[in-house]
Design an enzyme around this catalytic site. Structure first.
Site, short mmCIF file in Angstrom:
data_model
loop_
_atom_site.label_atom_id
_atom_site.label_comp_id
_atom_site.label_asym_id
_atom_site.label_seq_id
_atom_site.Cartn_x
_atom_site.Cartn_y
_atom_site.Cartn_z
N HIS A 319 0.85 -1.18 0.00
CA HIS A 319 0.00 0.00 0.00
C HIS A 319 0.88 1.23 0.00
O HIS A 319 1.94 1.21 0.63
CB HIS A 319 -0.90 0.00 1.25
CG HIS A 319 -2.06 0.92 1.12
ND1 HIS A 319 -1.96 2.26 1.39
CD2 HIS A 319 -3.34 0.69 0.73
CE1 HIS A 319 -3.14 2.82 1.17
NE2 HIS A 319 -4.00 1.90 0.77
N ASP A 377 -8.00 -5.28 0.14
CA ASP A 377 -8.49 -6.12 -0.95
C ASP A 377 -8.13 -7.60 -0.78
O ASP A 377 -8.67 -8.44 -1.49
CB ASP A 377 -7.91 -5.63 -2.28
CG ASP A 377 -8.52 -4.32 -2.69
OD1 ASP A 377 -9.74 -4.16 -2.48
OD2 ASP A 377 -7.80 -3.45 -3.21
N1 ACO Z 1 4.23 -7.65 -4.66
C1 ACO Z 1 5.58 -7.62 -4.82
N2 ACO Z 1 6.32 -6.50 -4.71
C2 ACO Z 1 5.70 -5.36 -4.42
C3 ACO Z 1 4.30 -5.31 -4.22
C4 ACO Z 1 3.56 -6.50 -4.34
N3 ACO Z 1 2.23 -6.52 -4.18
N4 ACO Z 1 3.94 -4.04 -3.94
C5 ACO Z 1 5.05 -3.31 -3.96
N5 ACO Z 1 6.12 -4.11 -4.25
C6 ACO Z 1 7.54 -3.68 -4.30
C7 ACO Z 1 7.83 -2.95 -5.61
O1 ACO Z 1 8.30 -3.82 -6.61
C8 ACO Z 1 8.87 -1.96 -5.17
O2 ACO Z 1 10.10 -2.61 -5.11
P1 ACO Z 1 11.49 -1.81 -5.43
O3 ACO Z 1 11.57 -0.72 -4.41
O4 ACO Z 1 12.54 -2.85 -5.29
O5 ACO Z 1 11.34 -1.28 -6.83
C9 ACO Z 1 8.48 -1.60 -3.72
O6 ACO Z 1 7.72 -2.74 -3.26
C10 ACO Z 1 7.60 -0.35 -3.63
O7 ACO Z 1 6.53 -0.49 -4.55
P2 ACO Z 1 5.87 0.72 -5.31
O8 ACO Z 1 5.14 0.21 -6.49
O9 ACO Z 1 6.91 1.79 -5.56
O10 ACO Z 1 4.87 1.25 -4.20
P3 ACO Z 1 3.63 2.17 -4.45
O11 ACO Z 1 3.38 2.84 -3.17
O12 ACO Z 1 3.83 3.01 -5.66
O13 ACO Z 1 2.46 1.13 -4.81
C11 ACO Z 1 0.68 -0.40 -4.64
C12 ACO Z 1 1.51 0.70 -3.93
C13 ACO Z 1 0.24 0.10 -6.02
C14 ACO Z 1 -0.56 -0.66 -3.82
C15 ACO Z 1 1.55 -1.67 -4.76
O14 ACO Z 1 1.94 -2.14 -3.49
C16 ACO Z 1 0.84 -2.79 -5.54
O15 ACO Z 1 0.90 -2.79 -6.77
N6 ACO Z 1 0.15 -3.73 -4.82
C17 ACO Z 1 -0.60 -4.78 -5.48
C18 ACO Z 1 -1.94 -4.20 -5.94
C19 ACO Z 1 -2.88 -3.97 -4.79
O16 ACO Z 1 -3.08 -4.81 -3.92
N7 ACO Z 1 -3.54 -2.79 -4.83
C20 ACO Z 1 -4.54 -2.41 -3.84
C21 ACO Z 1 -4.08 -1.26 -3.03
S1 ACO Z 1 -5.23 -0.91 -1.78
C22 ACO Z 1 -6.49 -0.09 -2.54
O17 ACO Z 1 -6.38 0.58 -3.52
C23 ACO Z 1 -7.75 -0.26 -1.95
#
Ligand code: ACO
Length: 443
Positions: A319, A377
């Site tokens: 998140h 979620d």
């Molecule tokens: N699985 C594996 N790795 C992940 C995940 C994941 N679900 N989420 C983040 N990471 C990693 C990224 O690869 C990144 O790694 P790095 O620093 O080595 O490049 C690091 O964690 C940070 O991730 P970002 O994408 O920069 O974080 P951001 O805050 O932009 O994204 C998000 C947050 C979009 C929710 C992300 O965690 C994700 O895609 N999760 C899966 C989708 C999801 O569950 N979305 C629902 C969110 S809650 C809602 O909207 C109600």
């Protein structure tokens, strides 16, 4: 809050930070603003005028786009509060209608206020009959979110008496209409996709009960509402009601900042919510669990999620704000067991699989280092599927519940005398000026 500006440095004060341009040695004092809770913010509103600099923050990870009194999140501690009340308390002791009132009015209602609010919302549950023609124009296999975007946007074509955003009464009526009609619109999207007749709302039922009734009843049979499911539905609505300046809410605010009518703004919010990185994640979680299929394949998927060259992510994990367990996921995890017990599905394999996936991920260094925890979620899809909703409806339910948050945030913005059109700037990386080349000289 009054517009303030940065000033060329005279002396640093306790409520300022100093910005220094090392190339020229010039410094400016920037005011620090304090909210009631949460990080302090540096006021950069006057920055460009005073210094010629923009700030750079793609994704808005460190930018407060507004001041708001509706919802507070502490992502480090896993705290979510509406109007000061903890989400866990609201989910346990309150109702969605009460939470709607709280988000719109800033206070929990008295008994009399709640009764009046419920009856006002009930009064607006029906859709203009001509709107039903819209549904019939869609293919039966349309994703219900596409229908939601279209039908909610089209409300502005039907309710002209609540589109003047400068009139407080019209703003209030539009807010009530959106909250009241969303279950009807969502249930009809579902009915259309399964080829069943639309079911009109029943105003003797509570909000969540009425939604379940419009979704699952058919004219040829008696429909009995299971109280445990109605309660679970109401709780899911509470947990999704608002989440401060997330992508869809910011979309609603940006759309509304130009003076667009509330129905158009909420349609924009629904479009933003649809994406798998936001509200679409609950649908993606179920698809992922089904793809994993069995516990012995979990390590393979964990490995894929950690692999930089594989676009796969563990859906329902991570998140932007929570760097701790999402408090809503904790409530839903518990709710999941209650619903499955009530439905006699205690041994639901997907829940078993989800819990094992969570356990393995939380013990893994990659997820610990990046502070990736289950989000709202992760468990919601399992409950919704057990209740009988197809996966394509999951995000629709999220949109239904979030409508009050969007509306409350939109109203707060419109009523703020200092609000301006949202117009971010950019760091230009394209060509510098060049001369036009006629087509016969372009090679
Ligand atoms: N699985 C594996 N790795 C992940 C995940 C994941 N679900 N989420 C983040 N990471 C990693 C990224 O690869 C990144 O790694 P790095 O620093 O080595 O490049 C690091 O964690 C940070 O991730 P970002 O994408 O920069 O974080 P951001 O805050 O932009 O994204 C998000 C947050 C979009 C929710 C992300 O965690 C994700 O895609 N999760 C899966 C989708 C999801 O569950 N979305 C629902 C969110 S809650 C809602 O909207 C109600």
């Amino acid at each position: 809050m009054a517009q303030s500006t940065s000033t060329e440095k005279t002396s640093a004060g306790p409520n300022t930070v100093t910005l220094t341009d090392n190339s020229t040695g010039r410094s400016w004092e920037l005011p620090i603003l304090e909210g009631n809770e949460g990080p302090r913010v540096i006021d950069v509103r006057g920055l460009y005028n005073d210094t010629g600099f923009f700030t750079y923050d793609p994704g808005f990870g460190a930018t407060a786009s507004c001041d708001s009194a509706i919802t507070f999140i502490d992502g480090e501690k896993g705290i979510l509060r509406h109007g000061g009340y903890a989400i866990e308390d609201l989910a346990e002791h309150s109702s969605y209608m009460e939470v709607c009132y709280l988000l719109l009015q800033g206070e929990l209602p008295t008994r009399a206020q709640r009764k009046e609010f419920e009856s006002t919302i009930t009064y607006h549950t029906m859709l203009h009959e001509q709107m039903l023609n819209f549904y019939r124009g869609f293919r039966r296999d349309s994703h219900p979110m596409s229908i939601m975007v279209a039908v909610v946007g089209a409300l502005s074509a039907f309710y002209h008496d609540s589109t003047d955003i400068s009139d407080p009464y019209q703003r209030m009526v539009a807010s009530h209409r959106l909250i009241a009609k969303m279950p009807t619109i969502a249930a009809m999207a579902y009915k259309y996709s399964v080829g069943q007749p639309f079911v009109y709302p029943r105003n003797d039922l509570k909000y969540a009960e009425n939604f379940l009734y419009m979704t699952f009843s058919v004219p040829c049979e008696d429909f009995k509402i299971r109280p445990a499911l109605a309660r679970a539905m109401d709780r899911i609505f509470i947990l999704h009601a608002d989440h401060e300046q997330n992508a869809s809410t910011s979309t609603v605010r940006i759309a509304g900042s130009s003076g667009a009518n509330p129905f158009a703004c909420i349609a924009a919010g629904i479009a933003s919510l649809w994406g798998p990185a936001h509200g679409g994640a609950n649908e993606a979680v179920l698809q992922m669990l089904q793809e994993i299929g069995s516990k012995d394949r979990i390590p393979e998927f964990i490995q894929r999620a950690k692999d930089k060259d594989d676009p796969f992510r563990l859906m329902g994990f991570g998140h932007r704000v929570y760097k701790n367990y999402d408090p809503r996921a904790a409530v839903l995890r518990k709710s999941c067991h209650e619903v499955l017990d009530d439905l006699g599905k205690r041994d639901e394999p997907l829940l078993d699989l989800a819990m094992e996936l969570e356990r393995i991920a939380l013990e893994d260094d990659y997820f610990a280092e990046k502070k990736l925890f289950p989000n709202v979620d992760f468990y919601s899809g399992i409950i919704l599927q057990a209740m009988g909703f197809p996966t394509t409806m999951f995000t629709v339910l999220f949109a239904l519940a979030r409508t009050v948050g969007w509306v409350a945030q939109w109203k707060e913005m419109v009523e703020d005398p200092h609000h301006r059109i949202s117009r971010p700037r950019q760091l230009y990386t394209g060509h510098p000026k060049r001369d036009f080349v006629p087509i016969d000289q372009r090679g």
